[in-house]
Design a protein around this motif. Structure first.
Motif, PDB file in Angstrom:
ATOM      1  N   SER A   1       0.809  -1.219   0.000  1.00 35.62           N
ATOM      2  CA  SER A   1       0.000   0.000   0.000  1.00 35.62           C
ATOM      3  C   SER A   1       0.838   1.263   0.000  1.00 35.62           C
ATOM      4  N   LEU A   2       2.162   1.147   0.203  1.00 35.93           N
ATOM      5  CA  LEU A   2       2.993   2.348   0.217  1.00 35.93           C
ATOM      6  C   LEU A   2       3.680   2.583  -1.123  1.00 35.93           C
ATOM      7  N   ALA A   3       3.185   1.960  -2.181  1.00 34.14           N
ATOM      8  CA  ALA A   3       3.661   2.288  -3.528  1.00 34.14           C
ATOM      9  C   ALA A   3       2.938   3.543  -3.979  1.00 34.14           C
ATOM     10  N   LEU A   4       3.164   4.624  -3.237  1.00 32.09           N
ATOM     11  CA  LEU A   4       2.447   5.879  -3.416  1.00 32.09           C
ATOM     12  C   LEU A   4       3.434   7.032  -3.383  1.00 32.09           C
ATOM     13  N   LYS A   5       3.000   8.164  -3.901  1.00 33.87           N
ATOM     14  CA  LYS A   5       3.784   9.380  -3.709  1.00 33.87           C
ATOM     15  C   LYS A   5       3.708   9.750  -2.233  1.00 33.87           C
ATOM     16  N   PRO A   6       4.775  10.326  -1.676  1.00 35.05           N
ATOM     17  CA  PRO A   6       4.778  10.650  -0.244  1.00 35.05           C
ATOM     18  C   PRO A   6       3.567  11.463   0.198  1.00 35.05           C
ATOM     19  N   GLU A   7       3.135  12.414  -0.633  1.00 39.98           N
ATOM     20  CA  GLU A   7       2.001  13.254  -0.244  1.00 39.98           C
ATOM     21  C   GLU A   7       0.682  12.497  -0.223  1.00 39.98           C
ATOM     22  N   ALA A   8       0.639  11.319  -0.861  1.00 37.67           N
ATOM     23  CA  ALA A   8      -0.584  10.504  -0.878  1.00 37.67           C
ATOM     24  C   ALA A   8      -0.648   9.535   0.295  1.00 37.67           C
ATOM     25  N   ILE A   9       0.443   9.445   1.050  1.00 43.42           N
ATOM     26  CA  ILE A   9       0.465   8.546   2.203  1.00 43.42           C
ATOM     27  C   ILE A   9      -0.346   9.158   3.338  1.00 43.42           C
ATOM     28  N   ASN A  10      -1.267   8.397   3.900  1.00 41.68           N
ATOM     29  CA  ASN A  10      -2.033   8.850   5.054  1.00 41.68           C
ATOM     30  C   ASN A  10      -2.089   7.728   6.087  1.00 41.68           C
ATOM     31  N   PHE A  11      -2.791   7.973   7.164  1.00 40.92           N
ATOM     32  CA  PHE A  11      -2.783   7.003   8.256  1.00 40.92           C
ATOM     33  C   PHE A  11      -3.390   5.664   7.835  1.00 40.92           C
ATOM     34  N   ALA A  12      -4.419   5.708   7.002  1.00 33.23           N
ATOM     35  CA  ALA A  12      -5.052   4.466   6.556  1.00 33.23           C
ATOM     36  C   ALA A  12      -4.070   3.601   5.764  1.00 33.23           C
ATOM     37  N   THR A  13      -3.307   4.216   4.849  1.00 28.80           N
ATOM     38  CA  THR A  13      -2.339   3.436   4.067  1.00 28.80           C
ATOM     39  C   THR A  13      -1.183   2.961   4.935  1.00 28.80           C
TER      40      THR A  13
END
Length: 400
Positions: A290-302
């Protein structure tokens, strides 16, 4: 001011409180607690029965004569509303006199939920709740509110809370607005105190007198009970735990507050910041799940998803955050010495790692560890602690 509040409880209310706490209690047991003659207590019990506050619940064991009549409170004598106003969601509950919820309503506190819209929503939902349960407004004693602080209990105002998604939450005369919208008297208290009141209600038969409640979520909030009463400071101190300095000259959260404050290490926002920062520095560590994301898209749920899937880097950050929380808990415990500590909030419910680590570190740093062993728990009510505690506030201060 709420018309049901009085400074000193009447004997009638004190008898009612005892019956509520004991359930199925005989007249002889009631007399042990009050300086009343047998005839005076009989008249009082008859009066309370006629008015519907209590009712006979059967017969007790005989001690040689007639079996004694047992009394219990009438759960349907009146009803109370409890409102939880949080940053992420709010809850409105309709409770009977035993604090059992007849119905709970929950909604998100999004960018559209300004104070005015919340009050309109609560007013509308209150009307619909009473219709669905076929209740007249006169059957409802009042509404208790547990809200994010800081606030002024005396003025019934929310002052300058942080992190609400919607604008307009500064200096809100919430009590008067809700009284006008619902037609009911309203009591306002901060959410941490209210949650502790609710949790204490659930263990009231255990005679626990000193309790600490800590909510670990978007921010950090705490409440303390001493000798069965909530401890209030000169100002609303709900969020003060977040400003406890854990590391001299450490970081600040969003550039405000104390340097090295606990909230900069052990809160949802702190964990989000740390994960985003590390993902920028070491991108290859965050390419799976779930952390294959841009840093700004990371939130507590991910982040929780990554933790549950076994991401070691997230686990390390969570464990470190929990260890800081444990130090903060130890500091509070060494000063306050509660019998029971309740931990709540999304950081606690997200994963057992945080809860278990925080407690382990706290226990290692309790000063009187040989002779003093407080108990830890997640509480009984958990997500409904604030709304239930808000209703209990009204129950505690009502006149009968």
């Amino acid at each position: 001011m709420v018309k049901h509040i009085k400074g000193i409880p009447s004997v009638k209310k004190a008898v009612y409180d005892l019956i509520a706490s004991r359930r199925d209690i005989a007249k002889a047991d009631i007399m042990e607690h009050f300086r009343l003659t047998s005839s005076s207590l009989t008249r009082l019990l008859d009066e309370m029965t006629r008015e519907g506050w209590i009712m006979e619940s059967g017969f007790g064991q005989s001690t040689g004569g007639r079996r004694p009549i047992l009394y219990q409170i009438n759960a349907g004598a009146r009803y109370i509303l409890g409102l939880d106003i949080s940053r992420i969601y709010s809850v409105l509950g309709l409770y009977d006199m035993e604090m059992k919820p007849l119905e709970l309503l929950r909604w998100n506190m999004d960018e559209q939920m300004t104070p005015q819209r919340l009050v309109e929503h609560v007013g509308r939902q209150t009307h619909e709740l009473l219709l669905r349960h076929q209740l007249d407004r006169e059957q409802v004693i009042g509404m208790g509110v547990g809200a994010v602080g800081p606030l002024s209990r005396e003025q019934g105002r929310i002052l300058n809370p942080l992190y609400f998604a919607a604008p307009g939450w500064n200096d809100v005369p919430l009590r008067s607005w809700l009284e006008e919208a619902t037609g009911l008297p309203v009591i306002l208290e901060n959410g941490a105190n209210t949650a502790l009141i609710g949790e204490h209600w659930m263990v009231r038969s255990e005679n626990i007198r000193h309790m600490l409640y800590v909510h670990i979520g978007t921010g950090l909030r705490s409440a303390m009970m001493s000798n069965g009463r909530i401890v209030h400071g000169a100002v609303d101190m709900e969020g003060s735990i977040g400003q406890m300095i854990i590391q001299t000259d450490g970081p600040r959260l969003h550039g405000s507050g104390n340097y090295g404050a606990l909230e900069a290490f052990a809160s949802v926002q702190a964990v989000e910041q740390q994960v985003r920062a590390r993902s920028k520095m070491s991108r290859e560590q965050w390419t799976g799940g779930s952390l294959a994301l841009k840093p700004e898209a990371i939130n507590f749920a991910t982040i929780v998803q990554a933790l549950d899937s076994g991401n070691e880097y997230v686990r390390e950050i969570f464990a470190q955050s929990a260890a800081y929380m444990g130090i903060g808990l130890a500091n509070l415990i060494n000063v306050l010495h509660p019998e029971h500590i309740i931990l709540g909030g999304v950081m606690i419910s997200a994963n057992d790692l945080f809860y278990n680590t925080a407690i382990a570190v706290a226990e290692q740093n309790i000063y009187y560890s040989d002779s003093y062993q407080p108990e830890f728990s997640r509480g009984i009510l958990q997500e409904t602690a604030v709304s239930t505690g808000a209703a209990v506030m009204v129950w505690n201060e009502m006149e009968i």
